[in-house]
Write an enzyme that holds these catalytic residues in place. Structure first.
Site, PDB file in Angstrom:
ATOM      1  N   CYS A   2     -57.399  84.066  -8.031  1.00  0.00           N
ATOM      2  CA  CYS A   2     -58.322  83.013  -8.432  1.00  0.00           C
ATOM      3  C   CYS A   2     -57.831  82.546  -9.794  1.00  0.00           C
ATOM      4  CB  CYS A   2     -59.742  83.547  -8.587  1.00  0.00           C
ATOM      5  SG  CYS A   2     -60.471  84.129  -7.044  1.00  0.00           S
ATOM      6  N   CYS A 248     -48.028  91.714 -10.759  1.00  0.00           N
ATOM      7  CA  CYS A 248     -47.868  91.197  -9.386  1.00  0.00           C
ATOM      8  C   CYS A 248     -46.610  90.326  -9.297  1.00  0.00           C
ATOM      9  CB  CYS A 248     -49.100  90.384  -8.996  1.00  0.00           C
ATOM     10  SG  CYS A 248     -48.870  89.471  -7.471  1.00  0.00           S
ATOM     11  N   SER A 300     -43.464  74.994  -3.999  1.00  0.00           N
ATOM     12  CA  SER A 300     -43.018  76.259  -4.586  1.00  0.00           C
ATOM     13  C   SER A 300     -41.559  76.594  -4.290  1.00  0.00           C
ATOM     14  CB  SER A 300     -43.950  77.406  -4.207  1.00  0.00           C
ATOM     15  OG  SER A 300     -44.506  77.174  -2.962  1.00  0.00           O
ATOM     16  N   ASP A 384     -37.583  77.879   1.164  1.00  0.00           N
ATOM     17  CA  ASP A 384     -39.042  78.014   1.049  1.00  0.00           C
ATOM     18  C   ASP A 384     -39.327  79.275   0.236  1.00  0.00           C
ATOM     19  OD1 ASP A 384     -41.665  77.438   1.366  1.00  0.00           O
ATOM     20  OD2 ASP A 384     -41.629  77.421   3.554  1.00  0.00           O
ATOM     21  N   ASP A 385     -40.528  79.362  -0.356  1.00  0.00           N
ATOM     22  CA  ASP A 385     -40.782  80.482  -1.268  1.00  0.00           C
ATOM     23  C   ASP A 385     -40.900  81.818  -0.565  1.00  0.00           C
ATOM     24  OD1 ASP A 385     -43.916  80.897  -0.794  1.00  0.00           O
ATOM     25  OD2 ASP A 385     -43.521  78.768  -0.917  1.00  0.00           O
ATOM     26  N   CYS A 421     -51.875  93.124   0.809  1.00  0.00           N
ATOM     27  CA  CYS A 421     -52.177  93.204  -0.624  1.00  0.00           C
ATOM     28  C   CYS A 421     -53.649  93.555  -0.781  1.00  0.00           C
ATOM     29  CB  CYS A 421     -51.905  91.868  -1.312  1.00  0.00           C
ATOM     30  SG  CYS A 421     -52.404  91.917  -3.057  1.00  0.00           S
ATOM     31  N   CYS A 472     -45.486  95.293  -9.489  1.00  0.00           N
ATOM     32  CA  CYS A 472     -45.949  95.673  -8.153  1.00  0.00           C
ATOM     33  C   CYS A 472     -45.095  94.921  -7.140  1.00  0.00           C
ATOM     34  CB  CYS A 472     -47.421  95.303  -7.972  1.00  0.00           C
ATOM     35  SG  CYS A 472     -47.982  95.588  -6.274  1.00  0.00           S
ATOM     36  N   CYS A 475     -46.278  94.773  -1.402  1.00  0.00           N
ATOM     37  CA  CYS A 475     -46.294  94.012  -0.144  1.00  0.00           C
ATOM     38  C   CYS A 475     -44.880  93.782   0.378  1.00  0.00           C
ATOM     39  CB  CYS A 475     -47.049  92.693  -0.313  1.00  0.00           C
ATOM     40  SG  CYS A 475     -46.410  91.671  -1.636  1.00  0.00           S
TER      41      CYS A 475
HETATM   42 FE1  SF4 Z   1     -48.802  91.056  -5.763  1.00  0.00          FE
HETATM   43 FE2  SF4 Z   1     -47.859  91.953  -3.419  1.00  0.00          FE
HETATM   44 FE3  SF4 Z   1     -48.591  93.664  -5.325  1.00  0.00          FE
HETATM   45 FE4  SF4 Z   1     -50.422  92.202  -4.052  1.00  0.00          FE
HETATM   46  S1  SF4 Z   1     -49.115  93.810  -3.152  1.00  0.00           S
HETATM   47  S2  SF4 Z   1     -50.309  92.607  -6.247  1.00  0.00           S
HETATM   48  S3  SF4 Z   1     -49.310  90.278  -3.729  1.00  0.00           S
HETATM   49  S4  SF4 Z   1     -46.890  92.183  -5.399  1.00  0.00           S
END
Ligand code: SF4
Length: 485
Positions: A2, A248, A300, A384-385, A421, A472, A475
């Site tokens: 958000c 992230c 993107s 593409d992203d 995620c 992180c 995902c």
């Molecule tokens: Fe970001 Fe992926 Fe980690 Fe979620 S799991 S915080 S989308 S890197």
């Protein structure tokens, strides 16, 4: 994901917040709201609407929101239904106090007495104690926890509660004419501090500051809490939790705007490096089509497509030099194989963050259109992203071919999304992730591309810096920084 925006010590705070929401609309399109403290009648005025920030701005008369401090929010629903009750800021009254909360991220667990409970578990406990929740999201739980915190005054209660929350949270809390700002100790999502005259401004991304003439100061640190009083005294606190930071990485792939700086680095620079790295890997594998026209998928894919193009031009220049060609034979069109073969309807929304599958399906059709003049007779290398569910990229490939592309290759400057995620991006349902169901080759076949290359996970981490340490990448197949169960 958000967007949150807030300010204190600012004349006509409501105007700035409405504009701040507008500048962060790429982070959430489902709903928008603002809450402003009126010091004359000592009331918190708030308004929340479904739809874009511009819709809220049209409906709200900022002159009726008198005050110098307040918060705003643009919602991208990850937890909870897509309804007005979940649009933020959430406002609750208890013990004669009114609090408004704007939250980016997802709470996952709470230290509740001697136990650690998930959000559904803690909501269940609280409901049994008589707490009635009005929303289906995770954010609302914080009010009940603040109310129960074993401290005397409201600020101590908030700080105590933040120390017991586990998950991803950038928070702006408006209490009377105070503003409380917090970022989780993992630092999942970005949050900026800026100065506007004598006042302070907070925004998920600093791109908003450029638009609004706010002077950027710094990013709020992971684990940092600021309490700003009406006379603009800033009190510093910390969340006392020792964790490894987990910025992230998907913010760099898709979420953040390219003209923002997050986690200490320019988004456009990192994105461009991801494009370069993708090109270098394809070169090494012998799959980089040097005569293809690079076509970015807007928006993107644009920045990373430049990095990809750089690798192609570099190789083509080497070939030309090696061939000892006569410079007089060089044609203008030989140099830049790049074109906007896929155009974006400027009035379309960001597709990935639309709330439901049907909207995404229709949204993809209405968003992009192929320019036949740019692609007919060309071998296309589309950039593409990311590929999450694969429906959108399949549409692009089919359209490019329908419009006369002789071949379509897909270069994706992010690794395959294989996991859900739990920290603020709506990819909870792993059955919908194409990489979770199909091999790379089966995915290529499904989308109809002639070749498909994703950047490798080590290559991706190299672009993040420090080999991805403190990021992180769960995902993309790495360990989850917080166990979601
Ligand atoms: Fe970001 Fe992926 Fe980690 Fe979620 S799991 S915080 S989308 S890197």
């Amino acid at each position: 994901m958000c967007g949150i925006f807030g300010c204190i010590g600012v004349e006509e705070a409501a105007r700035l917040i409405l504009d701040g929401n507008f500048c962060l609309n790429h982070r959430g399109q489902e709903g928008a709201g603002l809450a402003v403290w009126n010091p004359e009648n000592e009331e918190l005025n708030f308004e929340r609407r479904f739809g874009l920030a511009s819709h809220l701005k049209q409906k709200v008369d900022p002159t009726k929101f008198k005050g110098f401090s307040g918060i705003g929010h643009v919602r991208y629903g990850t937890v909870g239904k897509s309804n007005i009750a979940n649009v933020q800021p959430l406002v609750r009254e208890f013990f004669g106090e009114t609090l408004a909360v704007a939250h980016n991220g997802d709470f996952i667990k709470v230290e509740f007495g001697q136990e650690v409970l998930t959000i559904p578990e803690v909501k269940n406990r609280l409901e049994k104690d008589g707490v009635v929740f009005e929303t289906t999201g995770d954010t609302e739980v914080i009010f009940a926890l603040i109310a129960r915190a074993p401290k005397e005054n409201i600020i101590d209660k908030i700080i105590y509660t933040l120390n017991h929350m586990i998950g991803a949270f950038c928070l702006l809390i408006s209490w009377r004419d105070h503003l409380i700002v917090a970022r989780d100790p993992w630092g999942f999502h970005p949050l900026w501090l800026g100065k506007y005259g004598a006042g302070y401004v907070f925004s998920s991304e600093d791109c908003a500051f450029g638009h609004l003439n706010v002077e950027p100061v710094r990013e709020i640190e992971p684990g940092e809490i600021l309490v700003i009083t009406p006379n603009l005294e800033v009190k510093h606190f910390r969340i006392e939790r020792q964790v490894i930071m987990a910025f992230c990485s998907f913010e760099y792939v898709y979420l953040a705007r390219p003209d923002s700086t997050i986690f200490g680095q320019s988004v456009s620079k990192v994105r461009r490096m991801m494009g370069q790295q993708t090109g270098l890997e394809m070169l090494e594998l012998g799959t980089l089509p040097l005569n293809a026209k690079v076509v970015p998928i807007l928006d993107s894919g644009r920045t990373s497509s430049l990095g990809l193009l750089e690798v192609i031009l570099w190789q083509r220049a080497k070939q030309m030099l090696a061939s000892k060609m006569n410079p007089e034979d060089l044609r203008l069109e030989d140099l830049l194989n790049y074109g906007f073969g896929v155009n974006r309807n400027q009035y379309s929304l960001r597709n990935f963050i639309l709330a439901d599958e049907h909207s995404r399906h229709i949204g993809a059709d209405l968003k992009h259109n192929v320019d036949r003049a740019e692609v007919e007779g060309w071998e296309i290398l589309e950039c593409d992203d990311s590929v999450v569910r694969s429906d959108t990229i399949a549409k692009h490939v089919a359209r490019l071919k329908r419009m006369g592309a002789t071949k379509v290759h897909a270069a994706i400057p992010s690794p395959r999304v294989v996991g859900s995620c739990y920290y603020g991006v709506a990819t909870r349902d792993t059955t919908k992730l194409v990489a979770n169901n199909l091999s790379l080759e089966a995915t290529r076949e499904k989308i109809g591309a002639d070749t498909l290359h994703h950047i490798s996970l080590p290559g991706f981490k190299k672009c993040l810096g420090c080999d991805g340490k403190n990021f992180c990448t769960a995902c993309f197949g790495d360990q989850y920084p917080i166990d979601p169960d």
